[in-house]
Design an enzyme around this catalytic site. Structure first.
Site, PDB file in Angstrom:
ATOM      1  N   ASN A 182     -96.256  38.700 -45.494  1.00  0.00           N
ATOM      2  CA  ASN A 182     -96.381  38.173 -46.860  1.00  0.00           C
ATOM      3  C   ASN A 182     -97.698  38.639 -47.476  1.00  0.00           C
ATOM      4  O   ASN A 182     -98.475  39.352 -46.844  1.00  0.00           O
ATOM      5  CB  ASN A 182     -96.223  36.648 -46.881  1.00  0.00           C
ATOM      6  CG  ASN A 182     -97.326  35.956 -46.121  1.00  0.00           C
ATOM      7  OD1 ASN A 182     -98.503  36.166 -46.380  1.00  0.00           O
ATOM      8  ND2 ASN A 182     -96.942  35.138 -45.152  1.00  0.00           N
TER       9      ASN A 182
ATOM     10  N   ASP B 119     -92.580  31.171 -42.889  1.00  0.00           N
ATOM     11  CA  ASP B 119     -91.639  30.071 -42.664  1.00  0.00           C
ATOM     12  C   ASP B 119     -90.519  30.469 -41.715  1.00  0.00           C
ATOM     13  O   ASP B 119     -89.937  29.619 -41.055  1.00  0.00           O
ATOM     14  CB  ASP B 119     -91.057  29.619 -44.009  1.00  0.00           C
ATOM     15  CG  ASP B 119     -92.100  28.861 -44.819  1.00  0.00           C
ATOM     16  OD1 ASP B 119     -92.870  28.100 -44.205  1.00  0.00           O
ATOM     17  OD2 ASP B 119     -92.146  29.035 -46.050  1.00  0.00           O
TER      18      ASP B 119
ATOM     19  N   LYS C 163     -87.233  50.256 -30.917  1.00  0.00           N
ATOM     20  CA  LYS C 163     -87.155  50.536 -32.349  1.00  0.00           C
ATOM     21  C   LYS C 163     -85.699  50.721 -32.763  1.00  0.00           C
ATOM     22  O   LYS C 163     -84.961  51.491 -32.161  1.00  0.00           O
ATOM     23  CB  LYS C 163     -87.960  51.803 -32.669  1.00  0.00           C
ATOM     24  CG  LYS C 163     -88.030  52.081 -34.154  1.00  0.00           C
ATOM     25  CD  LYS C 163     -88.783  53.361 -34.448  1.00  0.00           C
ATOM     26  CE  LYS C 163     -88.598  53.718 -35.911  1.00  0.00           C
ATOM     27  NZ  LYS C 163     -89.060  55.065 -36.199  1.00  0.00           N
TER      28      LYS C 163
ATOM     29  N   PHE D 143    -102.477  23.442 -48.392  1.00  0.00           N
ATOM     30  CA  PHE D 143    -102.358  24.119 -49.678  1.00  0.00           C
ATOM     31  C   PHE D 143    -100.893  24.103 -50.084  1.00  0.00           C
ATOM     32  O   PHE D 143    -100.018  24.147 -49.224  1.00  0.00           O
ATOM     33  CB  PHE D 143    -102.836  25.578 -49.579  1.00  0.00           C
ATOM     34  CG  PHE D 143    -104.317  25.737 -49.758  1.00  0.00           C
ATOM     35  CD1 PHE D 143    -105.201  25.292 -48.788  1.00  0.00           C
ATOM     36  CD2 PHE D 143    -104.832  26.329 -50.902  1.00  0.00           C
ATOM     37  CE1 PHE D 143    -106.568  25.427 -48.953  1.00  0.00           C
ATOM     38  CE2 PHE D 143    -106.187  26.480 -51.082  1.00  0.00           C
ATOM     39  CZ  PHE D 143    -107.069  26.027 -50.104  1.00  0.00           C
TER      40      PHE D 143
ATOM     41  N   LYS E 273     -95.221  17.389 -50.594  1.00  0.00           N
ATOM     42  CA  LYS E 273     -95.709  18.021 -49.344  1.00  0.00           C
ATOM     43  C   LYS E 273     -96.824  17.196 -48.701  1.00  0.00           C
ATOM     44  O   LYS E 273     -96.903  17.083 -47.480  1.00  0.00           O
ATOM     45  CB  LYS E 273     -96.245  19.424 -49.644  1.00  0.00           C
ATOM     46  CG  LYS E 273     -95.143  20.431 -49.662  1.00  0.00           C
ATOM     47  CD  LYS E 273     -95.625  21.804 -49.993  1.00  0.00           C
ATOM     48  CE  LYS E 273     -94.385  22.606 -50.370  1.00  0.00           C
ATOM     49  NZ  LYS E 273     -94.695  23.905 -50.893  1.00  0.00           N
TER      50      LYS E 273
ATOM     51  N   LYS F 195     -96.138  15.972 -44.908  1.00  0.00           N
ATOM     52  CA  LYS F 195     -96.949  16.558 -43.843  1.00  0.00           C
ATOM     53  C   LYS F 195     -98.071  15.630 -43.379  1.00  0.00           C
ATOM     54  O   LYS F 195     -98.917  16.029 -42.581  1.00  0.00           O
ATOM     55  CB  LYS F 195     -97.517  17.903 -44.310  1.00  0.00           C
ATOM     56  CG  LYS F 195     -96.432  18.914 -44.692  1.00  0.00           C
ATOM     57  CD  LYS F 195     -97.029  20.251 -45.119  1.00  0.00           C
ATOM     58  CE  LYS F 195     -95.952  21.143 -45.720  1.00  0.00           C
ATOM     59  NZ  LYS F 195     -96.009  22.514 -45.216  1.00  0.00           N
TER      60      LYS F 195
END
Ligand code: C5P
Length: 401
Positions: free
Chosen positions: A212, A281, A291, A326, A340, A344
């Site tokens: 990401n 996630d 590969k 965050f 959240k 959490k």
């Protein structure tokens, strides 16, 4: 900022090859208007000359407890009392061991015991020495007593090996020293801060991964702020554009599971845990061991969910520990962030916008709000990431009260 023109730094130079770089440190401090009192241990004098430091600083160099002439005049308790900062650069394993154990067998080690000024060490030594449990134990003990550390960096060492142990660059050492001198509040002294930072790479096969856009800049800013406010800082970082700052303990990981293991092992010892990483996630359920070749048939990946690291820390929260997450959102920012925070079991969540040119992955600035478990919302203006980090610790400390 407090003026530094009347400030005195005792610059302790010990016997590492990096001792020659202490001349540049002395010079940079003098240019900043700081009065520098150089102190050379016996082994440092084998590597660099006292005359160089006297020339650069305009002050007599202290070369021993019972050295003749000018040094007889220099009473160690007087210097210990009037100094605003003790900077030991380079700091060898030997001076760290002596300082950690209270050994007072020369001017520098004796005076380190007598002073109540902040002490900043810039370690420099061979990688194996630096990694030795004895050295790490001594650093831990000194940090626990509020001593500050800058570096060491990684790179090619004087012994021709490559690894951690190079003294931080003189400009970086001086920056840290100036931070302490200009009386940055040390309101995180004695606190241990654990930070997750960067992205995760989840392997598809040995050469490909799912990743990401996290740059690691927010984690870097938080770590630097915590260090400069006196905390002991551990950063568990995934791959990122920006490395965590010198001076913190860095644990490098690739995947979310590795990050989770590293965090859960260290979280119980932390006073504050901050999840700034963009944790993956999902991961490929069955990464291929070879590969994958193109075969004209396309590729379907079955993804499985990764553990929610900060939620696990939140669930296992110890007494008095503060857990901060965050929430990077593109829509319904505050509602999503509040949900959240509850789910959490966090004490605070930083809700940040990630869909504007000035706030998001890789940007230098960020637009965010702090939400706490009492429902209070503190909207922040558009800030540099470092300024947001400063506001975040102010907010965290207010929760702790
Ligand atoms: O649920 P969401 O991914 O938006 O939550 C973001 C917060 O949770 C961040 O603090 C992030 O570091 C943390 N997180 C985590 N483990 C995950 C996903 C998110 O620690 N698997």
């Amino acid at each position: 900022m407090t003026s530094t023109s009347s400030r005195e730094v005792v610059l302790g130079v010990t016997g590492s090859i990096a001792a020659y770089k202490a001349c540049e440190i002395a010079s940079l401090l003098v240019k900043r208007g700081v009065r520098v009192t150089p102190v050379l241990t016996e082994s440092a004098q084998e590597l660099v000359g006292a005359a160089s430091f006297e020339g650069i600083t305009g002050n007599p160099a202290i070369t021993g407890m019972f050295a003749p002439d000018t040094n007889r005049e220099i009473e160690h308790i007087a210097v210990a009392t009037r100094a605003d900062l003790f900077l030991v650069a380079p700091a060898t394993a030997n001076i760290l061991a002596k300082a950690a154990h209270g050994i007072a067998d020369d001017w520098l080690s004796t005076t380190l015991l007598a002073t109540r000024a902040p002490i900043l060490f810039a370690p420099a030594m061979n990688t194996n020495m630096y990694g030795h449990p004895a050295v790490q134990g001594n650093i831990g003990a000194l940090r626990g007593r509020g001593c500050h550390f800058i570096g060491p960096d990684s790179g090619v060492l004087a012994c021709k090996t490559v690894g951690v142990g190079r003294m931080a660059e003189p400009a970086v050492v001086v920056h840290a020293a100036m931070g302490l001198l200009t009386s940055r509040t040390q309101d995180l002294a004695g606190k241990s801060v654990l930070i997750t930072s960067g992205a995760n790479h989840e392997p598809i096969d040995p050469v490909r991964f799912i990743g990401n856009r996290s740059s690691g800049k927010m984690g870097h800013a938080i770590a630097l702020e915590a260090l400069e406010r006196g905390a002991r800082v551990v950063v568990v970082t995934g791959p990122a554009e920006v490395d965590p700052p010198a001076g913190c303990e860095i644990v490098r990981v690739q995947t979310a599971i590795e990050m989770c293991d590293a965090v859960l092992e260290r979280a119980p010892q932390a006073d504050i845990v901050i999840g700034a990483a963009a944790v993956a996630d999902y991961r490929a359920g069955n990464p291929l061991s070879q590969k994958r070749k193109r075969d004209g048939e396309g590729l379907t990946l079955a993804l499985v969910e990764n553990p929610d690291i900060i939620a696990r820390v939140g669930a296992a929260k110890t007494n008095g520990q503060i857990v901060v997450g965050f929430a990077a959102e593109t829509h319904d920012l505050l509602q999503n962030a509040a949900a959240k925070l509850r789910k959490k079991n966090l004490d605070l969540i930083v809700a940040n916008e990630v869909n504007t040119p000035e706030s998001g992955f890789g940007t230098e600035t960020v637009k965010a709000a702090f939400l706490d478990s009492s429902g209070r919302i503190d909207e922040q203006p558009l800030l540099a990431k470092r300024a947001l980090a400063a506001a975040l610790f102010d907010r965290i400390l207010a929760i702790g009260k």
